[in-house]
Design an enzyme around this catalytic site. Structure first.
Site, PDB file in Angstrom:
ATOM      1  N   HIS A   1       9.421  14.986  -3.918  1.00 15.36           N
ATOM      2  CA  HIS A   1       9.609  16.343  -4.417  1.00 15.36           C
ATOM      3  C   HIS A   1       8.522  16.648  -5.449  1.00 15.36           C
ATOM      4  O   HIS A   1       7.587  15.863  -5.632  1.00 15.36           O
ATOM      5  CB  HIS A   1      11.017  16.494  -5.003  1.00 15.36           C
ATOM      6  CG  HIS A   1      12.098  16.204  -3.994  1.00 15.36           C
ATOM      7  ND1 HIS A   1      12.378  17.054  -2.960  1.00 15.36           N
ATOM      8  CD2 HIS A   1      12.927  15.133  -3.850  1.00 15.36           C
ATOM      9  CE1 HIS A   1      13.360  16.536  -2.222  1.00 15.36           C
ATOM     10  NE2 HIS A   1      13.690  15.380  -2.739  1.00 15.36           N
TER      11      HIS A   1
ATOM     12  N   THR B   1      41.737   8.481  29.430  1.00 19.75           N
ATOM     13  CA  THR B   1      40.457   8.969  29.954  1.00 19.75           C
ATOM     14  C   THR B   1      39.379   7.902  29.785  1.00 19.75           C
ATOM     15  O   THR B   1      38.624   7.603  30.721  1.00 19.75           O
ATOM     16  CB  THR B   1      40.029  10.253  29.233  1.00 19.75           C
ATOM     17  OG1 THR B   1      41.075  11.219  29.351  1.00 19.75           O
ATOM     18  CG2 THR B   1      38.751  10.811  29.831  1.00 19.75           C
TER      19      THR B   1
ATOM     20  N   THR C   1       7.204   4.518  -1.529  1.00 21.60           N
ATOM     21  CA  THR C   1       8.470   5.243  -1.556  1.00 21.60           C
ATOM     22  C   THR C   1       9.215   5.014  -0.254  1.00 21.60           C
ATOM     23  O   THR C   1       8.607   4.781   0.796  1.00 21.60           O
ATOM     24  CB  THR C   1       8.248   6.745  -1.782  1.00 21.60           C
ATOM     25  OG1 THR C   1       9.512   7.413  -1.794  1.00 21.60           O
ATOM     26  CG2 THR C   1       7.377   7.351  -0.686  1.00 21.60           C
ATOM     27  N   ARG C   2      10.539   5.055  -0.334  1.00 20.47           N
ATOM     28  CA  ARG C   2      11.386   5.020   0.864  1.00 20.47           C
ATOM     29  C   ARG C   2      12.275   6.256   0.888  1.00 20.47           C
ATOM     30  O   ARG C   2      13.231   6.325   1.661  1.00 20.47           O
ATOM     31  CB  ARG C   2      12.239   3.752   0.906  1.00 20.47           C
ATOM     32  CG  ARG C   2      13.010   3.427  -0.339  1.00 20.47           C
ATOM     33  CD  ARG C   2      13.938   2.230  -0.141  1.00 20.47           C
ATOM     34  NE  ARG C   2      15.309   2.613  -0.379  1.00 20.47           N
ATOM     35  CZ  ARG C   2      15.895   2.611  -1.561  1.00 20.47           C
ATOM     36  NH1 ARG C   2      15.209   2.248  -2.633  1.00 20.47           N
ATOM     37  NH2 ARG C   2      17.150   2.969  -1.688  1.00 20.47           N
TER      38      ARG C   2
ATOM     39  N   GLY D   1       8.355   1.784 -10.350  1.00 15.95           N
ATOM     40  CA  GLY D   1       9.348   2.612 -11.015  1.00 15.95           C
ATOM     41  C   GLY D   1      10.473   1.821 -11.641  1.00 15.95           C
ATOM     42  O   GLY D   1      10.534   0.590 -11.561  1.00 15.95           O
ATOM     43  N   ARG D   2      11.374   2.557 -12.229  1.00 13.23           N
ATOM     44  CA  ARG D   2      12.580   1.969 -12.806  1.00 13.23           C
ATOM     45  C   ARG D   2      13.426   1.391 -11.673  1.00 13.23           C
ATOM     46  O   ARG D   2      13.668   2.029 -10.673  1.00 13.23           O
ATOM     47  CB  ARG D   2      13.361   3.061 -13.557  1.00 13.23           C
ATOM     48  CG  ARG D   2      14.562   2.565 -14.334  1.00 13.23           C
ATOM     49  CD  ARG D   2      15.263   3.744 -14.999  1.00 13.23           C
ATOM     50  NE  ARG D   2      16.345   3.315 -15.869  1.00 13.23           N
ATOM     51  CZ  ARG D   2      17.563   2.997 -15.436  1.00 13.23           C
ATOM     52  NH1 ARG D   2      17.847   3.072 -14.151  1.00 13.23           N
ATOM     53  NH2 ARG D   2      18.487   2.607 -16.287  1.00 13.23           N
TER      54      ARG D   2
ATOM     55  N   VAL E   1       9.444  12.271 -15.503  1.00 11.37           N
ATOM     56  CA  VAL E   1       8.971  13.579 -15.903  1.00 11.37           C
ATOM     57  C   VAL E   1      10.129  14.578 -15.878  1.00 11.37           C
ATOM     58  O   VAL E   1      11.076  14.429 -15.106  1.00 11.37           O
ATOM     59  CB  VAL E   1       7.818  14.073 -15.010  1.00 11.37           C
ATOM     60  CG1 VAL E   1       6.585  13.229 -15.214  1.00 11.37           C
ATOM     61  CG2 VAL E   1       8.232  14.078 -13.551  1.00 11.37           C
TER      62      VAL E   1
ATOM     63  N   HIS F   1      12.710  -0.854  -9.430  1.00  6.17           N
ATOM     64  CA  HIS F   1      11.926  -0.829  -8.197  1.00  6.17           C
ATOM     65  C   HIS F   1      12.568  -1.737  -7.149  1.00  6.17           C
ATOM     66  O   HIS F   1      12.863  -2.899  -7.400  1.00  6.17           O
ATOM     67  CB  HIS F   1      10.500  -1.301  -8.502  1.00  6.17           C
ATOM     68  CG  HIS F   1       9.574  -1.258  -7.335  1.00  6.17           C
ATOM     69  ND1 HIS F   1       8.689  -0.220  -7.134  1.00  6.17           N
ATOM     70  CD2 HIS F   1       9.386  -2.116  -6.304  1.00  6.17           C
ATOM     71  CE1 HIS F   1       7.988  -0.448  -6.045  1.00  6.17           C
ATOM     72  NE2 HIS F   1       8.399  -1.592  -5.521  1.00  6.17           N
TER      73      HIS F   1
ATOM     74  N   HIS G   1       7.552  13.968  -8.033  1.00  3.00           N
ATOM     75  CA  HIS G   1       6.761  12.842  -7.537  1.00  3.00           C
ATOM     76  C   HIS G   1       5.285  13.218  -7.432  1.00  3.00           C
ATOM     77  O   HIS G   1       4.406  12.419  -7.746  1.00  3.00           O
ATOM     78  CB  HIS G   1       7.281  12.409  -6.162  1.00  3.00           C
ATOM     79  CG  HIS G   1       8.708  11.955  -6.158  1.00  3.00           C
ATOM     80  ND1 HIS G   1       9.738  12.767  -5.763  1.00  3.00           N
ATOM     81  CD2 HIS G   1       9.275  10.783  -6.526  1.00  3.00           C
ATOM     82  CE1 HIS G   1      10.882  12.111  -5.862  1.00  3.00           C
ATOM     83  NE2 HIS G   1      10.630  10.905  -6.329  1.00  3.00           N
TER      84      HIS G   1
END
Length: 574
Positions: free
Chosen positions: A204, A436, A199-200, A292-293, A334, A295, A207
């Protein structure tokens, strides 16, 4: 027993070359050096640790062409991403590069030698071909294609390396395991079937549920193996993500899961990247890999379509699963069922059952606005960590960038805005006027286009650091060039809000308001390169506000700016 390394042997060059370490370290002080880029450092760390087994160095031309064209090294070993050491013609000339030469490869952070390289060949790659075959298209909307053309130098150097020492890390050292170390951990705990989860992003509750389901269905353990090298631009920083992983790992059944960090420089190459990731996890001893979908997909191309199909990555790894001896675990979507307080696979949801979901876009909105994030979606400790590093906009910094001709009254607006924002309260307000910055930071600069751009770049850097710290920043330079303003926008938007206000006072009115007579001196040729006289002002193309003090009062303009900030959520709490 953990999975066999790719190619049969774990190429742990640090262990292999340990007896030669003192000799190599001494040699590194006497030979010419290349200071690595951040990507090259990530690649080298995984080469010398064995994460990229069977590689023992950077690809020579024969291996490079074979990987690009066939997904295989020249000896027919499967490998899907070319690992290259890029150099420029300037580097070649400076180092007098030639085959057989020895070079020290140095860490850009502390100049320490990481390895020595024996040059095998130097070659010019076909970058367009590489883009099309590795990334699927020569489209600069792809971050790695853009990087290939804008950052990667014109030549590649192939050759084997000898390890001196791994790069030193000062963050999360306990989780930074080499393949040999994580294999020893698996052996100690008698883990033989390991499902790797890459994972990147923060994790939650969903997962956690899907990884637990994957492990239970395969009677395996879980390795949470997030990338902490280079990921997709715009991703949440790894410091925040690792704190989230530390929190969520405690939610797994005792003894089921472990956390180990991967110093990988991702390419976002979709299917090829998924196959590469699977090989890397095999080298770490894993037997299963969740894909995953889409990826490692980079998102949309220039035509607004996804670069890769949703299941291309799964299909490619599935095609080679017997050869790499790792089982693909499809990422099951899910869904949360509130009536039973559980997550179930989407294809197992009973007909008519009530479901709940929060998209990534909606999560970002809730973080941005401070809106409630329910416990069914993410654990309270995870939400607290995300809110700490991603506070609502009312707690974030911003920069208001006023640009316009000299004597356009942008300084008047800036000063009045500072007073109004100080009255508003809630954050410190910094005012950076053009004179400035010129006096404090850029006194040595003249007014050529190059020097003006340097000045604006410095102004942008200071503004960005103040914005990062949560301050409100008001800047009011002339900033006549569109490209320089855009670069400042891009940098500041990484850390907070950016609002470009074009003070579009007509030039004739500016000349009238110029009490110092600078325009007249420029007209007479006493001042060269003066914006509006003999140097152009490029009107902004994407200003958030366009104002004209010749037709509206400073108070009205300030009010418009404050209303813009308020509309974007920078004042008050939800």
């Amino acid at each position: 027993m953990a999975n066999t390394p790719h190619g049969g042997i774990l190429k742990d060059l640090v262990a292999r070359d340990l007896p030669l370490r003192d000799q190599l370290l001494k040699e590194a002080e006497t030979i010419k050096s290349i200071v690595l880029t951040e990507r090259q450092l990530c690649d080298l760390e995984l080469i010398i640790s064995g994460g990229f087994s069977p590689l023992e160095g950077f690809l020579n031309e024969r291996d490079y062409n074979s990987v690009v064209e066939n997904l295989r090294l020249a000896d027919n070993t499967l490998f899907s991403i070319p690992i290259n050491l890029d150099v420029s013609q300037v580097d070649i000339d400076r180092l007098s590069l030639k085959a057989g030469q020895r070079l020290a490869l140095r860490d850009p952070r502390n100049d320490s030698p990481i390895a020595t390289l024996t040059v095998e060949d130097i070659y010019r790659p076909d970058k367009i071909k590489e883009a099309k075959l590795v990334f699927g298209d020569d489209d600069s909307a792809h971050p790695s294609v853009k990087y290939l053309h804008q950052n990667v130098k014109e030549f590649y150097v192939g050759g084997s390396v000898q390890a001196i020492q791994p790069p030193v890390h000062y963050d999360y050292v306990a989780y930074r395991n080499t393949p040999a170390e994580i294999r020893a951990y698996f052996k100690k705990l008698n883990w033989t079937r390991i499902v790797a989860f890459q994972t990147r992003n923060p994790m939650h509750r969903a997962h956690r549920e899907l990884t637990v389901r994957a492990a239970r269905s395969r009677q395996a353990n879980v390795l949470i193996n997030p990338v902490v090298g280079l990921t997709k631009p715009g991703d949440i920083d790894h410091f925040t993500r690792v704190r989230v992983y530390e929190a969520i790992i405690r939610r797994y059944p005792t003894g089921m899961a472990a956390l180990s960090l991967l110093p990988l420089a991702m390419r976002m190459a979709g299917p090829r990247e998924a196959l590469w990731h699977a090989i890397i996890r095999k080298n770490h001893g894993c037997s299963h890999f969740i894909i995953g979908r889409d990826h490692a997909g980079p998102g949309k191309n220039s035509a607004g379509k996804d670069f890769y199909g949703p299941y291309e990555a799964q299909h490619l790894v599935e095609k080679y699963k017997d050869e790499i001896d790792i089982e693909v675990v499809p990422f099951q979507q899910v869904t949360y069922l509130p009536d039973s307080d559980e997550y179930v696979p989407s294809d197992e949801v009973p007909a008519g059952a009530k479901t709940l979901d929060i998209s990534g876009t909606e999560l970002r909105r809730r973080l941005r606005t401070g809106a409630h994030i329910p416990e069914w979606f993410s654990y309270p400790e995870v939400v607290a960590l995300l809110r700490e590093s991603h506070p609502p906009r009312s707690k974030q910094g911003f920069t208001v960038f006023l640009t316009g001709y000299h004597a356009s009254k942008k300084e008047h607006i800036a000063r009045a805005l500072q007073v109004s924002l100080n009255q508003q309260g809630g954050r410190s307000i910094s005012l950076l006027l053009g004179e400035t910055i010129r006096g404090k930071l850029s006194s040595e600069l003249g007014f050529s286009k190059r020097e003006r751009d340097i000045n604006i770049n410095r102004l942008g850097f200071v503004s960005g650091e103040l914005t990062r710290a949560g301050a409100g920043v008001i800047v009011a330079p002339i900033a006549p060039y569109e490209e320089a303003r855009q670069q400042v926008r891009q940098e500041i938007e990484k850390v907070g809000g950016f609002f470009l206000v074009h003070v579009a006072t007509p030039l004739e009115q500016c000349i009238t308001w110029d009490r110092d007579g600078i325009y007249e001196r420029a007209k007479k040729g006493e001042i060269k390169g003066f914006t509006g006289i003999d140097d152009p002002y490029e009107a902004p193309k994407n200003a958030e506000l366009v104002v004209d003090p010749s037709t509206e009062s400073v108070a009205q303009i300030v009010r418009r700016i404050i209303l813009l900030l308020d509309k974007q959520g920078y004042f008050g709490d939800v």
